[in-house]
Design a protein around this motif. Structure first.
Motif, PDB file in Angstrom:
ATOM      1  N   LEU A 128       0.860  -1.166   0.000  1.00  0.00           N
ATOM      2  CA  LEU A 128       0.000   0.000   0.000  1.00  0.00           C
ATOM      3  C   LEU A 128       0.903   1.224   0.000  1.00  0.00           C
ATOM      4  CD1 LEU A 128      -2.918   1.140   0.320  1.00  0.00           C
ATOM      5  CD2 LEU A 128      -2.464   1.185   2.772  1.00  0.00           C
ATOM      6  N   VAL A 181      -8.584  -3.245   3.747  1.00  0.00           N
ATOM      7  CA  VAL A 181      -7.384  -3.812   4.376  1.00  0.00           C
ATOM      8  C   VAL A 181      -7.787  -4.719   5.530  1.00  0.00           C
ATOM      9  CG1 VAL A 181      -5.345  -3.232   5.762  1.00  0.00           C
ATOM     10  CG2 VAL A 181      -5.811  -1.982   3.654  1.00  0.00           C
ATOM     11  N   THR A 226      -6.804  -8.677   5.384  1.00  0.00           N
ATOM     12  CA  THR A 226      -5.742  -9.144   6.266  1.00  0.00           C
ATOM     13  C   THR A 226      -6.233  -9.837   7.522  1.00  0.00           C
ATOM     14  OG1 THR A 226      -5.666  -7.026   7.421  1.00  0.00           O
ATOM     15  CG2 THR A 226      -4.192  -7.298   5.508  1.00  0.00           C
ATOM     16  N   ALA A 244      -5.694  -2.150  11.125  1.00  0.00           N
ATOM     17  CA  ALA A 244      -5.868  -1.836   9.704  1.00  0.00           C
ATOM     18  C   ALA A 244      -5.692  -0.339   9.466  1.00  0.00           C
ATOM     19  CB  ALA A 244      -7.238  -2.300   9.224  1.00  0.00           C
ATOM     20  N   VAL A 274       0.727  -5.013   2.478  1.00  0.00           N
ATOM     21  CA  VAL A 274      -0.579  -5.481   2.924  1.00  0.00           C
ATOM     22  C   VAL A 274      -0.541  -7.005   3.038  1.00  0.00           C
ATOM     23  CG1 VAL A 274      -3.040  -5.615   2.348  1.00  0.00           C
ATOM     24  CG2 VAL A 274      -1.767  -3.525   1.884  1.00  0.00           C
ATOM     25  N   LEU A 315      -8.193  -2.760  -3.719  1.00  0.00           N
ATOM     26  CA  LEU A 315      -7.660  -1.563  -3.066  1.00  0.00           C
ATOM     27  C   LEU A 315      -7.744  -0.335  -3.975  1.00  0.00           C
ATOM     28  CD1 LEU A 315      -4.633  -3.125  -1.174  1.00  0.00           C
ATOM     29  CD2 LEU A 315      -6.646  -2.064  -0.139  1.00  0.00           C
TER      30      LEU A 315
END
Length: 124
Positions: free
Chosen positions: A62, A76, A80, A87, A98, A114
Motif C-alpha cells: 500500500l 485492508v 488481512t 488496519a 498489505v 484496493l
C-alpha cells in the motif's frame, strides 16, 4: 551442433530491442507470431533465464490510502484479518506491505480491490 550452439548463444545475448526486431522479421517474413518468437528466444538458453525472471511470489504494498482512507481501511481489514485499529494504523503508516508471498492472481485481486477503494498500490 556447433552452429546450433552459436545460434543459441546469439539469441541469449539479444537485447529487448533486438528481440522485438527479431519478432517483427519472423512475423513479416515467415508468418511466425511474436508470442511464438518469444518462446523460441526463451528456449534458446534452455529456459534458464526465463525461469530466473519468472516470479512466483508477490508482495502487495500500500503506497497511499488515497482520498477515501475509510474505504481503504475497511478493505485492508477484510483482506488481512486485522482489527480496525491495526488496519487503520497500516493505512496511516503507508507505504507498508498489505500481503506478502502471495500468488500473482491473489495479488492482482487485492490490487483491484484496493484501487477500487481509492488506494495507491504496487506489486513487488
Amino acid at each position: 551442433m556447433a552452429d546450433v550452439k552459436a545460434l543459441a548463444e546469439t539469441l541469449v545475448g539479444l537485447t529487448v530491442k533486438e528481440v522485438q526486431e527479431l519478432a517483427d522479421v519472423l512475423k513479416a517474413d515467415y508468418g511466425i507470431e511474436p508470442a511464438a518468437a518469444a518462446v523460441v528466444v526463451a528456449a534458446g538458453d534452455g529456459g534458464g533465464a526465463a525461469a530466473a525472471e519468472e516470479k512466483t511470489s508477490f508482495d502487495v504494498v500500500l503506497v497511499s490510502g488515497g482520498a477515501s482512507k475509510l474505504n481503504v481501511v475497511k478493505i485492508v481489514k477484510e483482506l488481512t484479518g486485522l482489527g480496525l485499529k491495526e488496519a487503520k494504523d497500516l493505512v496511516d503508516g503507508a507505504p507498508k506491505p498489505v500481503k506478502e508471498g502471495i500468488s500473482k492472481a491473489e495479488a492482482d485481486d487485492i490490487v483491484a480491490k484496493l484501487k477500487e477503494a481509492g488506494a495507491e498500490v504496487e506489486v513487488k
